[in-house]
Design a protein around this motif. Sequence first.
Motif, PDB file in Angstrom:
ATOM      1  N   ALA A 190      32.251  -1.785  31.330  1.00 16.93           N
ATOM      2  CA  ALA A 190      33.093  -0.787  30.662  1.00 16.93           C
ATOM      3  C   ALA A 190      32.498  -0.328  29.338  1.00 16.93           C
ATOM      4  CB  ALA A 190      34.494  -1.348  30.450  1.00 16.93           C
ATOM      5  N   ALA A 191      31.800  -1.208  28.650  1.00 18.36           N
ATOM      6  CA  ALA A 191      31.252  -0.874  27.335  1.00 18.36           C
ATOM      7  C   ALA A 191      30.183   0.209  27.386  1.00 18.36           C
ATOM      8  CB  ALA A 191      30.686  -2.132  26.674  1.00 18.36           C
ATOM      9  N   VAL A 192      29.568   0.459  28.545  1.00 22.78           N
ATOM     10  CA  VAL A 192      28.521   1.483  28.613  1.00 22.78           C
ATOM     11  C   VAL A 192      29.080   2.852  28.982  1.00 22.78           C
ATOM     12  CG1 VAL A 192      26.748  -0.221  29.191  1.00 22.78           C
ATOM     13  CG2 VAL A 192      27.865   1.058  31.022  1.00 22.78           C
ATOM     14  N   VAL A 193      30.321   2.898  29.417  1.00 19.72           N
ATOM     15  CA  VAL A 193      30.937   4.162  29.826  1.00 19.72           C
ATOM     16  C   VAL A 193      31.561   4.821  28.600  1.00 19.72           C
ATOM     17  CG1 VAL A 193      32.679   5.238  31.307  1.00 19.72           C
ATOM     18  CG2 VAL A 193      31.434   3.212  32.112  1.00 19.72           C
ATOM     19  N   PRO A 194      31.196   6.073  28.300  1.00 17.05           N
ATOM     20  CA  PRO A 194      31.840   6.752  27.172  1.00 17.05           C
ATOM     21  C   PRO A 194      33.370   6.715  27.330  1.00 17.05           C
ATOM     22  CG  PRO A 194      29.971   8.031  27.931  1.00 17.05           C
ATOM     23  CD  PRO A 194      30.181   6.923  28.931  1.00 17.05           C
ATOM     24  N   ALA A 195      34.063   6.488  26.231  1.00 22.23           N
ATOM     25  CA  ALA A 195      35.517   6.323  26.259  1.00 22.23           C
ATOM     26  C   ALA A 195      36.230   7.503  26.910  1.00 22.23           C
ATOM     27  CB  ALA A 195      36.038   6.097  24.841  1.00 22.23           C
ATOM     28  N   ALA A 196      35.783   8.714  26.640  1.00 25.70           N
ATOM     29  CA  ALA A 196      36.444   9.899  27.206  1.00 25.70           C
ATOM     30  C   ALA A 196      36.299   9.920  28.733  1.00 25.70           C
ATOM     31  CB  ALA A 196      35.864  11.175  26.602  1.00 25.70           C
ATOM     32  N   ILE A 197      35.150   9.496  29.233  1.00 30.26           N
ATOM     33  CA  ILE A 197      34.952   9.457  30.684  1.00 30.26           C
ATOM     34  C   ILE A 197      35.823   8.373  31.311  1.00 30.26           C
ATOM     35  CG2 ILE A 197      33.274   8.951  32.514  1.00 30.26           C
ATOM     36  CD1 ILE A 197      31.183  10.435  30.845  1.00 30.26           C
ATOM     37  N   ALA A 198      35.892   7.210  30.684  1.00 35.39           N
ATOM     38  CA  ALA A 198      36.743   6.131  31.192  1.00 35.39           C
ATOM     39  C   ALA A 198      38.199   6.584  31.248  1.00 35.39           C
ATOM     40  CB  ALA A 198      36.594   4.894  30.318  1.00 35.39           C
ATOM     41  N   LYS A 199      38.659   7.282  30.212  1.00 37.45           N
ATOM     42  CA  LYS A 199      40.035   7.776  30.182  1.00 37.45           C
ATOM     43  C   LYS A 199      40.256   8.835  31.257  1.00 37.45           C
ATOM     44  CE  LYS A 199      43.475   9.880  27.069  1.00 37.45           C
ATOM     45  NZ  LYS A 199      44.304  10.179  28.187  1.00 37.45           N
ATOM     46  N   PHE A 200      39.296   9.736  31.428  1.00 39.44           N
ATOM     47  CA  PHE A 200      39.393  10.775  32.444  1.00 39.44           C
ATOM     48  C   PHE A 200      39.536  10.161  33.839  1.00 39.44           C
ATOM     49  CE2 PHE A 200      37.453  13.592  35.592  1.00 39.44           C
ATOM     50  CZ  PHE A 200      38.139  14.775  35.368  1.00 39.44           C
ATOM     51  N   VAL A 201      38.725   9.170  34.124  1.00 41.54           N
ATOM     52  CA  VAL A 201      38.780   8.509  35.430  1.00 41.54           C
ATOM     53  C   VAL A 201      40.124   7.796  35.599  1.00 41.54           C
ATOM     54  CG1 VAL A 201      37.794   6.651  36.842  1.00 41.54           C
ATOM     55  CG2 VAL A 201      36.291   8.310  35.709  1.00 41.54           C
ATOM     56  N   ALA A 202      40.572   7.075  34.581  1.00 41.05           N
ATOM     57  CA  ALA A 202      41.849   6.369  34.668  1.00 41.05           C
ATOM     58  C   ALA A 202      43.015   7.336  34.861  1.00 41.05           C
ATOM     59  CB  ALA A 202      42.069   5.522  33.409  1.00 41.05           C
ATOM     60  N   ASP A 203      42.972   8.476  34.179  1.00 48.39           N
ATOM     61  CA  ASP A 203      44.059   9.455  34.261  1.00 48.39           C
ATOM     62  C   ASP A 203      44.061  10.238  35.574  1.00 48.39           C
ATOM     63  OD1 ASP A 203      44.781   8.691  31.712  1.00 48.39           O
ATOM     64  OD2 ASP A 203      44.014  10.502  30.727  1.00 48.39           O
ATOM     65  N   ASN A 204      42.883  10.509  36.129  1.00 49.58           N
ATOM     66  CA  ASN A 204      42.784  11.396  37.284  1.00 49.58           C
ATOM     67  C   ASN A 204      42.450  10.710  38.607  1.00 49.58           C
ATOM     68  OD1 ASN A 204      43.032  14.206  36.028  1.00 49.58           O
ATOM     69  ND2 ASN A 204      41.547  13.191  34.709  1.00 49.58           N
ATOM     70  N   PHE A 205      42.002   9.462  38.548  1.00 48.92           N
ATOM     71  CA  PHE A 205      41.622   8.741  39.760  1.00 48.92           C
ATOM     72  C   PHE A 205      42.181   7.322  39.688  1.00 48.92           C
ATOM     73  CE2 PHE A 205      38.498  12.053  39.050  1.00 48.92           C
ATOM     74  CZ  PHE A 205      38.390  12.642  40.307  1.00 48.92           C
ATOM     75  N   SER A 206      43.493   7.240  39.632  1.00 46.11           N
ATOM     76  CA  SER A 206      44.181   5.959  39.488  1.00 46.11           C
ATOM     77  C   SER A 206      43.721   4.957  40.546  1.00 46.11           C
ATOM     78  CB  SER A 206      45.689   6.187  39.609  1.00 46.11           C
ATOM     79  OG  SER A 206      46.362   4.964  39.476  1.00 46.11           O
ATOM     80  N   GLY A 207      43.400   3.769  40.099  1.00 43.40           N
ATOM     81  CA  GLY A 207      43.002   2.697  41.004  1.00 43.40           C
ATOM     82  C   GLY A 207      41.529   2.685  41.356  1.00 43.40           C
ATOM     83  N   GLU A 208      40.786   3.703  40.961  1.00 40.73           N
ATOM     84  CA  GLU A 208      39.354   3.752  41.265  1.00 40.73           C
ATOM     85  C   GLU A 208      38.558   3.172  40.104  1.00 40.73           C
ATOM     86  OE1 GLU A 208      38.350   4.538  44.248  1.00 40.73           O
ATOM     87  OE2 GLU A 208      40.376   5.151  44.818  1.00 40.73           O
ATOM     88  N   ILE A 209      37.398   2.621  40.426  1.00 38.07           N
ATOM     89  CA  ILE A 209      36.518   2.088  39.390  1.00 38.07           C
ATOM     90  C   ILE A 209      35.186   2.842  39.432  1.00 38.07           C
ATOM     91  CG2 ILE A 209      37.565  -0.209  39.345  1.00 38.07           C
ATOM     92  CD1 ILE A 209      35.208  -1.184  41.092  1.00 38.07           C
ATOM     93  N   ILE A 210      34.473   2.805  38.323  1.00 36.37           N
ATOM     94  CA  ILE A 210      33.162   3.436  38.232  1.00 36.37           C
ATOM     95  C   ILE A 210      32.140   2.437  38.760  1.00 36.37           C
ATOM     96  CG2 ILE A 210      31.409   4.389  36.691  1.00 36.37           C
ATOM     97  CD1 ILE A 210      33.731   5.288  34.855  1.00 36.37           C
ATOM     98  N   THR A 211      31.500   2.794  39.878  1.00 39.49           N
ATOM     99  CA  THR A 211      30.529   1.895  40.500  1.00 39.49           C
ATOM    100  C   THR A 211      29.084   2.263  40.155  1.00 39.49           C
ATOM    101  OG1 THR A 211      30.542   3.206  42.527  1.00 39.49           O
ATOM    102  CG2 THR A 211      32.067   1.329  42.407  1.00 39.49           C
ATOM    103  N   GLU A 212      28.865   3.507  39.722  1.00 41.84           N
ATOM    104  CA  GLU A 212      27.529   3.946  39.310  1.00 41.84           C
ATOM    105  C   GLU A 212      27.677   4.918  38.151  1.00 41.84           C
ATOM    106  OE1 GLU A 212      24.937   5.503  42.351  1.00 41.84           O
ATOM    107  OE2 GLU A 212      25.778   4.141  43.847  1.00 41.84           O
TER     108      GLU A 212
END
Length: 155
Positions: A90-112
């Motif tokens: 999580a620390a390598v993902v820009p905060a805005a991108i992490a928030k965007f994914v959490a807000d728009n793709f509930s339950g999904e994780i960043i795998t790449e």
Amino acid sequence: MKKIAIFAMFLSMTAIMYAGTPISASSLPAAAQTFLNKHFAGDNVRKAEKDNGRRGTEYEVDMTSGAEIEFTSDGDWKEIKASRGNAVPAAVVPAAIAKFVADNFSGEIITEIAKKRGGYEVELSNGTELKLTADAKPMPQRNGNGNRGGRPRTR
């Protein structure tokens, strides 16, 4: 027949020239070693390679967990693929991108995640691929001529 043999030899030499050279983890740039110790603590380097390609020196690292990380010549991460079923750190993902994914793709994780010119390419656990700037806006698309937008490049 002689032309085919020469062509085959050329291809073999090219493949060898651009193939990765195995190296030890201690031969990685200091920044890459620090990154691995910080974000992949408890995981071990299974394989490390140094690639001398057309774009300069790059490093590829495979971890025992299955994670794969690519580094630039100075040791900055370039691309991270998490091990199966896990998220990238999580620390390598820009905060805005992490928030965007959490807000728009509930339950999904960043795998790449990969750094690209102008932003990041992100792949989610459901296979969705996103191209976003660091502030989570869509990256401008290039047209067929390699230009952004619809206007031709002036010289």
